[in-house]
Design a protein around this motif. Structure first.
Motif, short mmCIF file in Angstrom:
data_model
loop_
_atom_site.label_atom_id
_atom_site.label_comp_id
_atom_site.label_asym_id
_atom_site.label_seq_id
_atom_site.Cartn_x
_atom_site.Cartn_y
_atom_site.Cartn_z
N PHE A 1 0.85 -1.19 0.00
CA PHE A 1 0.00 0.00 0.00
C PHE A 1 0.89 1.25 0.00
N TYR A 2 0.33 2.36 -0.48
CA TYR A 2 1.09 3.61 -0.51
C TYR A 2 0.20 4.76 -0.11
N ARG A 3 0.82 5.83 0.38
CA ARG A 3 0.13 7.10 0.59
C ARG A 3 1.15 8.21 0.49
N ILE A 4 0.85 9.21 -0.31
CA ILE A 4 1.74 10.36 -0.47
C ILE A 4 0.93 11.63 -0.34
N VAL A 5 1.39 12.56 0.48
CA VAL A 5 0.67 13.81 0.72
C VAL A 5 1.67 14.96 0.72
N GLY A 6 1.19 16.13 0.35
CA GLY A 6 2.06 17.30 0.32
C GLY A 6 1.29 18.57 0.61
N GLN A 7 2.04 19.59 0.98
CA GLN A 7 1.43 20.89 1.31
C GLN A 7 2.41 22.00 0.97
N THR A 8 1.88 23.14 0.51
CA THR A 8 2.70 24.32 0.29
C THR A 8 1.97 25.54 0.84
N LYS A 9 2.72 26.47 1.39
CA LYS A 9 2.12 27.63 2.07
C LYS A 9 2.93 28.87 1.78
N LYS A 10 2.22 29.99 1.61
CA LYS A 10 2.86 31.30 1.44
C LYS A 10 2.03 32.32 2.21
N PHE A 11 2.71 33.29 2.85
CA PHE A 11 2.01 34.22 3.74
C PHE A 11 2.74 35.55 3.72
N HIS B 1 7.97 30.69 1.82
CA HIS B 1 7.43 29.37 1.48
C HIS B 1 7.59 28.44 2.67
N ASP B 2 6.67 27.51 2.79
CA ASP B 2 6.74 26.43 3.77
C ASP B 2 6.17 25.20 3.08
N ASN B 3 7.06 24.32 2.60
CA ASN B 3 6.66 23.18 1.80
C ASN B 3 6.91 21.88 2.56
N SER B 4 5.96 20.97 2.49
CA SER B 4 6.08 19.67 3.16
C SER B 4 5.68 18.57 2.19
N LEU B 5 6.40 17.46 2.27
CA LEU B 5 6.08 16.27 1.46
C LEU B 5 6.28 15.05 2.34
N ARG B 6 5.29 14.15 2.35
CA ARG B 6 5.37 12.95 3.19
C ARG B 6 4.89 11.75 2.39
N ASP C 1 6.50 -0.84 7.63
CA ASP C 1 5.96 0.50 7.42
C ASP C 1 7.14 1.45 7.19
N LEU C 2 7.29 1.95 5.97
CA LEU C 2 8.37 2.85 5.61
C LEU C 2 7.82 4.26 5.46
N ARG C 3 8.53 5.23 6.03
CA ARG C 3 8.03 6.60 6.04
C ARG C 3 9.16 7.56 5.70
N ALA C 4 8.90 8.53 4.85
CA ALA C 4 9.88 9.58 4.52
C ALA C 4 9.16 10.91 4.46
N SER C 5 9.81 11.96 4.95
CA SER C 5 9.20 13.29 4.87
C SER C 5 10.29 14.34 4.65
N TYR C 6 9.86 15.44 4.06
CA TYR C 6 10.78 16.54 3.76
C TYR C 6 10.05 17.86 4.01
N VAL C 7 10.70 18.77 4.72
CA VAL C 7 10.16 20.10 5.00
C VAL C 7 11.19 21.14 4.60
N ASP C 8 10.76 22.19 3.93
CA ASP C 8 11.66 23.27 3.50
C ASP C 8 10.92 24.59 3.69
N PHE C 9 11.56 25.54 4.39
CA PHE C 9 10.87 26.80 4.65
C PHE C 9 11.83 27.99 4.63
N GLU C 10 11.26 29.15 4.37
CA GLU C 10 11.95 30.44 4.49
C GLU C 10 10.92 31.43 5.03
N ALA C 11 11.23 32.03 6.19
CA ALA C 11 10.23 32.87 6.86
C ALA C 11 10.96 33.90 7.73
#
Length: 708
Positions: free
Chosen positions: A201-211, A229-234, A248-258
């Protein structure tokens, strides 16, 4: 008499909370008469490292189900902590920096967190990992009181378990778009399903934010809390290749500048008098976090063997003003030296963790858990202050302008062994005993003069609990528990700080009443902390210092409830009270009898939520939230005290009855209260004046979410 104008927002609330139409009213009345009114959902938690009903766990737990996360609009750590009595969360100084307080135990700069944070069973071992955006969440659990026996040295105040939505055979996904004041733009999406039915099974989710921000620097004319920017990928992969085996294998990445260092120069010991930031350097934080983990469980004939491996690489750099002023307001410059000054820091952390755990079956009069744990941490920290001539961030790297240069490498090895036994003395009566041994070995190298130092800290952490199930609806428990937060090193040239230990006695009751339409849980506790850790800046050396208060007493209670008086209408909330009192303090004897630092004794939460049909195939939902925060005592001297706050939030949602889509208008801090999220008086800030870090005012958002 002139008619009073009704605010449009009030009309919207009244329209949803008003008496429903005749058909809906008849349906509700009929349900009440035949006893089929809705009941409160059953929430299953993993507070004791095994799946159990929330109402069967002898721990004070504030839990949020997936349904509640959606209805309450929980999208960040800040959101669910705001809804949790006896707990607070403040973000200040850098974008990733946070200060959590749970039952009076505080989080401070450069030290271990007082709250263990676990995501999908994997410990998050750095302070910077607590502040996170939350999306595609299955469940959140906040465990109150020391949980060292099972969660280790970072659980002196409690623990937070966050479970993201796991992949399954069902293929499903979502997409959400949000816009709000301050130029907020946010998008998230996710997709999951089976690669091979019943096996992979797989699940991939992401989010991006600007303010664009809401807090204006009145000197530069720019917003200090902007998020470029505040970007997340899981991503998760779940394999079940054989009966009883799950990988259960999990990877995530977060990148931001604020933004960063958005403090204001405040009025002497007056956190109630708000001033805007006026620094000539606009601060900036940049950061990345990479997480990888593997959780493997295998069902043996007598127990389940679980292996949890984790790797984290975290970087956070900031640049900003050091005196939080400008050449116009302070023509004499930094501390009267005739020049402006800036500051910056580069933080790099690498962590490797491994846990092995055996868990017995849930059945039988004797149940047990046993395991071992390892954590290896490398933490490099470069801190500089510099002469500021042009307000640029690049001056940090110009050694000709350097004022302070601290460069250190820290290595930490933590090892632990733990176990718990639960034995049913009689039907409905269980005695539980748990024990953990933690040992930290710390090493620090000064990369400027190449000096070295090392130290080790170890602690046994016992826990004993007696649980009595008086009937299926009422459970009582008595607990003695302990917690431990390791000691460590201050910056080179400053003395070590001592480890903090806490012992806690607690009595609790969990009840499900009115045919499970009312859940009411309560606990009273008394804790004693030895060598309570707190943070300040040494004025003479401009060094960030962690110090200790010899003895602190923490006494209080927690009450949580959910109540469904009728179909579609729900009340929820709670009350938390903690009296933190300094009982011994050799460093500042005059503070004995004072409130503990960063403590806000009383917190009250109340939520009212009503759902009703508004048209064929459509439902409307209105939710109102109220939060009361008591006065906050910032330092041991209790000279600076923030006033109490009354905060209001509102959510209005229109959604498809099958939950295929929803549209939500939401507002937080509707009264536009202005307050300091963090405050440091001159005695503790290292400056000849007070500084305060502003929280954002009123926010409102419009969100569309589709599920498929």
């Amino acid at each position: 008499m002139q008619a009073k104008r009704i605010h449009p927002l009030a009309l919207a609330v009244m329209s949803v909370f008003a008496a429903p139409g005749h058909a809906w009213a008849q349906q509700t009345d009929g349900a009440a008469q035949d006893g089929s009114a809705d009941k409160i959902e059953t929430i299953v938690v993993t507070a004791q490292r095994r799946l159990e009903r929330l109402q069967d766990v002898p721990v004070a737990v504030k839990a949020f189900s997936q349904k509640q996360v959606e209805a309450m609009g929980i999208q960040s750590t800040q959101d669910f902590i705001n809804l949790t009595p006896n707990m607070s969360f403040d973000n200040s100084f850098t974008y990733g920096n946070s200060f959590v307080v749970l039952r009076g135990v505080t989080q401070i700069n450069n030290a271990d967190s007082p709250v263990a944070v676990v995501v999908d069973g994997v410990p998050q071992n750095n302070q910077k990992q607590l502040k996170m955006n939350l999306f595609d969440i299955e469940r959140i659990e906040v465990l109150k009181g020391p949980q060292g026996a099972l969660y280790g040295r970072n659980a002196i105040g409690g623990a937070i378990n966050i479970e993201t939505k796991a992949p399954s055979n069902k293929r499903d996904g979502f997409a959400a778009f949000e816009a709000g004041n301050g130029g907020l733009k946010e998008a998230s999406a996710g997709l999951g399903g089976a690669l091979v039915d019943d096996t992979a099974f797989y699940r991939i989710v992401g989010q991006t934010k600007k303010f664009d921000g809401l807090i204006r620097n009145t000197y530069t004319g720019r917003n200090v809390d902007a998020v470029d920017h505040d970007n997340s990928l899981r991503a998760r992969l779940l394999f079940k290749p054989a009966a009883g085996l799950a990988i259960d294998l999990r990877a995530s990445y977060v990148d931001f500048e604020a933004g960063a260092t958005w403090d204001s120069i405040a009025v002497k010991n007056r956190p109630d008098l708000i001033r805007p930031p006026r620094s000539n350097i606009n601060g900036e934080t940049t950061g990345t976090t990479r997480d990888f983990s593997a959780k493997v469980s295998y069902e043996l004939p007598f127990a389940t063997l679980t292996s949890i491996s984790g790797y984290t690489r975290l970087n956070e750099d900031y640049r900003g003003d050091v005196e939080f002023s400008n050449p116009v307001d302070t023509p004499g410059g930094f501390l009267g030296f005739g020049f402006q000054a800036g500051q910056g820091q580069n933080l790099a952390v690498r962590m490797v963790s491994q846990e092995l755990r055996l868990t017995s079956a849930d059945e039988g009069p004797l149940r047990w858990i046993g395991g071992i744990y390892y954590l290896g941490t490398k933490r490099d920290l470069l801190t500089r202050a510099f002469i500021d001539t042009d307000s640029s961030h690049g001056q940090f790297d110009d050694m000709a302008k350097n004022l302070v240069n601290l460069n250190e490498a820290n290595d930490n090895t933590a090892k632990a062994a733990f176990g718990q036994l639960d034995y049913d003395l009689a039907p409905g009566t269980t005695l539980s005993g748990a024990l953990r041994y933690d040992r930290d070995e710390r090493r620090q190298q000064n990369l400027v003069d190449h000096s070295r130092r090392q130290a080790s800290y170890a602690k046994w952490q016992p826990k004993l609990t007696l649980t009595r199930k008086f009937n299926p609806e009422v459970l009582g428990y008595a607990t003695f528990s302990t917690g431990f937060r390791s000691g460590g090193f201050n910056s080179p040239g400053n003395a070590n700080f001592r480890p903090e230990t806490l012992t806690n006695g607690e009595l609790g009751m969990k009840t499900s009443l009115l045919d499970n339409r009312l859940v009411l849980n309560a606990a009273v506790f008394r804790s004693r902390s030895k060598d309570f850790q707190f943070f300040y800046v040494n004025t003479a050396t401009a060094s960030q210092i962690i110090s200790n208060i010899d003895r602190v007493n923490l006494t209080g209670f927690d009450v949580d409830f959910r109540y469904l008086p009728m179909r579609g209408l729900e009340f929820d909330g709670g009350v938390g009270y903690t009296k933190g009192e300094i009982r011994a303090n050799r460093a500042e004897p005059s503070t004995i009898g004072h409130h503990t630092p960063k403590n806000s004794p009383l917190k009250i939460n109340l939520g009212v939520q009503h759902t009703r049909p508004v048209a064929p195939g459509l439902e409307g939902m209105a939710r109102f939230d109220y939060e009361y925060r008591d006065k906050k005592y910032w330092h041991p001297d209790n000279a600076a005290v923030s006033p109490s706050l009354n905060l209001f939030g509102l959510r209005l949602t229109l959604r498809d009855a099958r939950d295929a889509w929803s549209l939500t208008l939401a507002g937080q801090n509707l009264g536009d209260k202005r307050y300091y999220a963090d405050f440091n008086s001159g005695q503790y800030s290292g400056l000849p004046y007070d500084i305060g870090s502003l929280a954002a005012g009123r926010t409102y958002t419009l969100t569309f979410k589709a599920r498929f």
